[in-house]
Scaffold this active site. Sequence first.
Site, PDB file in Angstrom:
ATOM      1  CG  HIS A 113      -2.108  -0.942   1.040  1.00 28.18           C
ATOM      2  ND1 HIS A 113      -3.217  -0.642   0.274  1.00 28.18           N
ATOM      3  CD2 HIS A 113      -2.297  -2.194   1.512  1.00 28.18           C
ATOM      4  CE1 HIS A 113      -4.051  -1.672   0.314  1.00 28.18           C
ATOM      5  NE2 HIS A 113      -3.513  -2.629   1.041  1.00 28.18           N
ATOM      6  CG  ASP A 171      -0.791  -5.141  -8.671  1.00 26.04           C
ATOM      7  OD1 ASP A 171       0.127  -5.106  -7.820  1.00 26.04           O
ATOM      8  OD2 ASP A 171      -1.991  -4.987  -8.385  1.00 26.04           O
ATOM      9  CE  LYS A 230      -6.494  -3.803  -6.687  1.00 30.60           C
ATOM     10  NZ  LYS A 230      -6.403  -5.060  -7.464  1.00 30.60           N
TER      11      LYS A 230
HETATM   12  C1  GLA Z   1      -3.229  -3.822  -5.106  1.00 33.70           C
HETATM   13  C2  GLA Z   1      -2.968  -2.644  -6.035  1.00 33.70           C
HETATM   14  C3  GLA Z   1      -1.485  -2.280  -6.017  1.00 33.70           C
HETATM   15  C4  GLA Z   1      -1.004  -2.065  -4.582  1.00 33.70           C
HETATM   16  C5  GLA Z   1      -1.407  -3.236  -3.682  1.00 33.70           C
HETATM   17  C6  GLA Z   1      -1.108  -3.005  -2.227  1.00 33.70           C
HETATM   18  O1  GLA Z   1      -2.592  -4.963  -5.594  1.00 33.70           O
HETATM   19  O2  GLA Z   1      -3.345  -2.957  -7.351  1.00 33.70           O
HETATM   20  O3  GLA Z   1      -1.265  -1.157  -6.821  1.00 33.70           O
HETATM   21  O4  GLA Z   1      -1.486  -0.859  -4.088  1.00 33.70           O
HETATM   22  O5  GLA Z   1      -2.784  -3.536  -3.789  1.00 33.70           O
HETATM   23  O6  GLA Z   1       0.261  -2.889  -2.002  1.00 33.70           O
END
Ligand code: GLA
Length: 434
Positions: free
Chosen positions: A26, A166, A210
């Site tokens: 995060h 990611d 998410k």
């Molecule tokens: C998700 C988001 C990433 C990052 C992570 C937490 O995977 O896509 O960009 O913020 O959460 O580290």
Amino acid sequence: MFNSKFGSIPKFYVRAPGRVNIIGEHIDYCGYSVLPMAVEQDMLIAVEPVKTQTLQLANTNPLYPDFSTSSNNIQIDKTKPLWHNYFLCGFKGIQEHFGLSTLTGMNCLVDGNIPPSSGLSSSSALVCCAGLVTLTVLGMNLSKVELAEICAKSERYIGTEGGGMDQSISFLAEEGTAKLIEFSPLRATDVKLPSGAVFVIANSCVEMNKAATSHFNIRVMECRLAAKLLAKYRGLQWGKVLRLEEVQTKLGVSLEEMLWITEDALHPEPYSPEEVCRCLGISLQEFRTQILSPNTQDVLIFKLYQRAKHVYSEAARVLQFKKICEEAPDDTVQLLGELMNQSHASCRDMYECSCPELDQLVDICRKFGAQGSRLTGAGWGGCTVSLVPADKLTSFLANVHQAYYQRSDQNLTFEKQSLFATKPGGGALVFLEA
Ligand code: GLA
């Protein structure tokens, strides 16, 4: 399966991997570097370009229904994170980058073995895979960095305000090495992981998508508000400040100093929208419409102190982790493990992105020999990553399996994908027919 779906054969294939974030949770959307590696699990798409302007998508997994749309009218529904919308994000990102109003159509069959909603980035892998499919169909070229930036931006069509970790690792990963990913400008540097220890992924089996809740965006907004309040407190122009890293850069101070500034400027009690408005001298209306994202406008409590403390301390841990890997002292594995444990504690207590099952799994992993264990990815469910000395791997896997997955009070379906050792895998690729 392609042949039975579309009555033809694919012209080429694209793969894009998922990832495990070793440390740096995060903080990408706050402007800070992260340290992920690609896993070998990936999304694989078989593709046949067609002359009609129709995009036809099918999935080898019967849980994901077929989908078809006209390629010049791409609608992405933010209210439901349906699987095909992730494909459309990548598709639209490339379409917009080249300013094309129409695209040729294609038939695509998607196959994947990254466990979904588990923090291993199956959604970004699909966005990246679709972006590379679209680029290939168009016969255009982009660098991996450009592709990563486009896909990071276009995944936000789904409604989550993710950072770029990611997508960056999905394109920039290389076999055998983890990467330090830095932003603005985006770049990736090899980080050699210690020999003698392995990273093990364990799925808590609590699913967290998410895009289906507002947890993730609330954290992004809390960090944004903390950055604005810190900037205002230190007399900076706070209006354009969006990320905690900008405050540090503008002040020209260390991460440690940012932790002290946070303690001076913010209080641990949660902030109400009214208090934030008073601090910034703005109206509630401006606050809701100009600062918050659409799905966070009704939030009543913002924990700014805790979130800023997590971000600045986690950013420092990433740099320490990289330094230890480079210097490789005798107790490397122990030191790295400690950083991972601190990261988990901060995610649990300050960022509140863990859950009881993840905390339990992390404890079990440590009990059976992990030097360090932490949640990985967005959290609130999904996987842990543990650093395990190689000579303990076999007993570690057997014991964790028994302690977490075979418990009578938990009705878990243990699959091969639930607990496994992993090595840094390679990035996205196109396979063309010879
Ligand atoms: C998700 C988001 C990433 C990052 C992570 C937490 O995977 O896509 O960009 O913020 O959460 O580290």
